[in-house]
Scaffold this motif. Structure first.
Motif, short mmCIF file in Angstrom:
data_model
loop_
_atom_site.label_atom_id
_atom_site.label_comp_id
_atom_site.label_asym_id
_atom_site.label_seq_id
_atom_site.Cartn_x
_atom_site.Cartn_y
_atom_site.Cartn_z
N ASP A 241 0.85 -1.19 0.00
CA ASP A 241 0.00 0.00 0.00
C ASP A 241 0.89 1.24 0.00
N LEU A 242 0.51 2.24 -0.78
CA LEU A 242 1.24 3.50 -0.83
C LEU A 242 0.26 4.66 -0.87
N HIS A 243 0.60 5.74 -0.17
CA HIS A 243 -0.21 6.96 -0.20
C HIS A 243 0.77 8.13 -0.22
N ILE A 244 0.92 8.76 -1.37
CA ILE A 244 1.95 9.78 -1.56
C ILE A 244 1.31 11.12 -1.85
N PRO A 245 1.49 12.11 -0.96
CA PRO A 245 0.89 13.43 -1.18
C PRO A 245 1.50 14.14 -2.38
N ALA A 246 0.72 14.96 -3.04
CA ALA A 246 1.22 15.77 -4.16
C ALA A 246 2.25 16.77 -3.65
N GLY A 247 3.24 17.05 -4.50
CA GLY A 247 4.25 18.04 -4.17
C GLY A 247 5.23 17.60 -3.12
N SER A 248 5.46 16.30 -3.00
CA SER A 248 6.39 15.78 -2.00
C SER A 248 7.39 14.85 -2.66
#
Length: 321
Positions: free
Chosen positions: A33-40
């Motif tokens: 599972d991955l959850h990557i915020p925008a602009g990071s």
């Protein structure tokens, strides 16, 4: 393990749930599972064969997952592959630069592949060559470029289509320290402009320097995820060190504090700690209430090397990373 839940106010650039991939009997990705915020900047760490490159290939639609689902820039990787490809750029482990033509020609070729009008393609090419300090070498064959120059050209080519998300698969492998630091600065500038960077690397210093969040991949699973500081606190060995110059004050502290390691010659005490703000505040409050003043207080936490070796297992080197 630190929570990987994003603040709801920050949009997600990449999400993945239960991604799986196998090659024969070898499970490369095991329901990650991955959850990557925008602009990071998100860094995926792992030894050779851990599945890092496989994850990049799946998320960039180069290969299909065996199970699970993912969205990149709001597009489903299985059902909306074209939408994903229009939003991303990929710089692989091995340079995509054609050494037989010039740097400028490589850039213009990429502009043609993105169907940019001729004038627009030349404008974008000129801007990127200047941005990556390649103007002087632009009309020389790319085969004459140094490793750092080829890597800069490679990333410049990736940016021709103005991607919102960039996958950098071990972008500084083989570069000298100066070129590596130059590449770090380029990555920081990209992120400051709103680009999301998904980085795979074997250089732990690189992840520590650049990444907002880091995931450690081992045996196809995410062994831990969090900021660099959160990951360091997972590993035993952290401590707070108190140094005294007055022997009487040292003895008073040593006799009062529990679970300390004493160094009577150096007048120092070492107290086990995870380095958290809560533990540090508790110790400072106790020292204050006891009327004890240390001459020096330092916090020591394990580094990412310790985290990496503690969380990963030895795996055979493969071509399907």
């Amino acid at each position: 393990m630190p929570s990987s839940v994003m603040p709801t106010s920050i949009p997600s650039a990449i999400t993945a749930n239960g991604l799986r991939k196998s090659y024969g009997d070898k499970v490369v990705l095991d329901s990650i599972d991955l959850h990557i915020p925008a602009g990071s900047v998100f860094a995926l760490l792992g030894p050779n064969g851990a599945g890092k490159t496989t994850a990049v290939k799946i998320l960039s639609t180069l290969i299909a997952a065996d199970g699970g689902q993912a969205q990149v820039a709001g597009h489903d990787i299985a059902g909306e592959a074209q939408g994903v490809r229009g939003a991303i750029g990929v710089t692989g482990q091995f340079s995509a630069v054609d050494g037989l033509i010039t740097g400028e020609e490589n850039m213009l070729l990429m502009a043609d592949l993105h169907h940019l009008p001729r004038r627009e393609g030349r404008r974008v090419t000129a801007e990127l060559l200047e941005r990556f300090d390649l103007v002087d070498a632009a009309r020389k064959p790319a085969s004459t470029y140094s490793g750092g120059m080829r890597r800069r050209l490679d990333i410049a080519m990736t940016l021709v289509g103005s991607p919102r998300i960039i996958f950098l698969d071990e972008p500084t492998t083989g570069l000298d320290p100066r070129s590596r630091h130059n590449m770090w600065q380029i990555i920081r500038e990209l992120v400051s402009g709103g680009v999301t960077v998904f980085l795979t690397t074997q250089y732990l210093e690189e992840a520590d320097e650049l990444a907002d969040r880091i995931a450690v991949l081992s045996d196809g699973k995410i062994a831990a995820e969090g900021s660099a500081e959160e990951l360091k606190r997972l590993i035993p060995g952290g401590h707070i060190r108190l140094r005294f110059t007055d022997p009487a004050t040292y003895q008073a502290a040593a006799s009062s504090l529990r679970e300390t390691t004493r160094d009577d010659d150096a007048l120092t005490l070492q107290i086990p700690s995870d380095g958290s703000q809560r533990e540090l505040r508790s110790l400072l409050d106790w020292l204050d209430s006891a009327g004890i003043e240390a001459d020096e207080l330092t916090v020591h936490t394990p580094d990412l090397d310790d985290v990496f070796f503690a969380l990963t297992t030895r795996q055979p080197k493969e071509t399907t990373r």
